[in-house]
Scaffold this active site. Sequence first.
Site: not given
Ligand SMILES: Cc1ncc(COP(=O)(O)O)c(C=O)c1O
Length: 403
Positions: A140, A225, A254
Amino acid sequence: MKEHTAVDRNTYDQVMLPIYSPAQFIPVRGQGSRVWDQHGKEYIDFAGGIAVVALGHCHPALVDVLKQQGEKLWHISNIFTNEPALILAQKLIDATFAERVFFANSGAEANEAAFKLARHYAITRHSPYKTKIIAFHQGFHGRTLFTVSVGGQLKYADGFGPKPADIIHVPFNDLDAVKAVIDDHTCAVVLEPVQGEGGVMPAAPAFIHGLRELCDKHQVLLVFDEVQSGMGRTGKLFSYMHYDVTPDIITTAKALGNGFPISAMLTTENIASVMTPGTHGTTYGGNPLACAVANVVFDIINTPAVLAGVEKRHNLMVNFLNDINQKYSIFGEVRGKGLLIGAELKAPYQGKAKDILQLAAENGLMLLSAGGDVLRFTPSLIISEEEIAQGMERLELAINQLT
Ligand SMILES: Cc1ncc(COP(=O)(O)O)c(C=O)c1O
């Protein structure tokens, strides 16, 4: 004039785009790892705003800096630079492999920048055909069309027309599957070192090492990520630090702002050097208000006391979960790293994560799931032992009501 103060959960269904199904209560106040709703009911917060509120709600040092910077300078645009952004970039560089930083506002935007950078680097330095991105099932990375297409869950990516091309997904933790598709036309391998949304699945060390070797062999950038796993969540500042491997690009968001929107993409000077003024940008990214808050978040999280405390709390939480499992035999596996913990429900409880979340809320506990089969725990990194014990008591009550 219409009166707008009397809102409740029903209002949500009348005014909001129906893309979430929030809990039935509305939180109005938080302190540390406790939250209160509109009716004054108290909750222990094991969700932490989905791994965001790493220092708890309304941490006094963060309230302070928000007030102070709020009276100084909020936004100045990237036509001008600003002190908090430069200081934060220096701190991130000092603490990691990175030499250059790009600030944005959300995880998706940091990832969007990372994927664009990886493509641009490969095209500029190697060949216009070096555009393939290898990513993983259940990964994700956010909800923009590019990031959701790199993500490995079709249910989120389908239904929006043509997707960015040349993205290939293979099973996570399966090095042979990567070997089968990686080649000189690949520009990036993208992964979460601990998959969060996809079910709380840590990468095996051999997998990460193998990826690094394959990437080096084919001149491919290794992109981590760390939006969810970064900023102390796993007990190190970034989770790549557990693996003794240096990535080429990492993203973080986050917990970086503890709830104030900010994200960052970190990379090396060499990779960054393919970007020139105008290649990429954002209006709000790196604004002084967000960066001032993140500077204080960073200073508090990046200390031995907070980072070492994560492992201690991990052990405590896992012990509680194992005790619950002894009594109710509900979990197949309890896994994760630091305070990114997943408890996988086993038959006949599979698919019941949402029911447990609702019962937990009724018992005064805010909890997350990762899919239908995994309970996810991402509390504050400084949650107290007492709050952990109380939250687990409430979880047990919820499970008892389910069984
Ligand atoms: C690993 C990871 N990458 C990207 C995102 C996306 O972040 P945002 O919701 O701040 O765009 C999330 C959100 O849960 C995530 O857990």
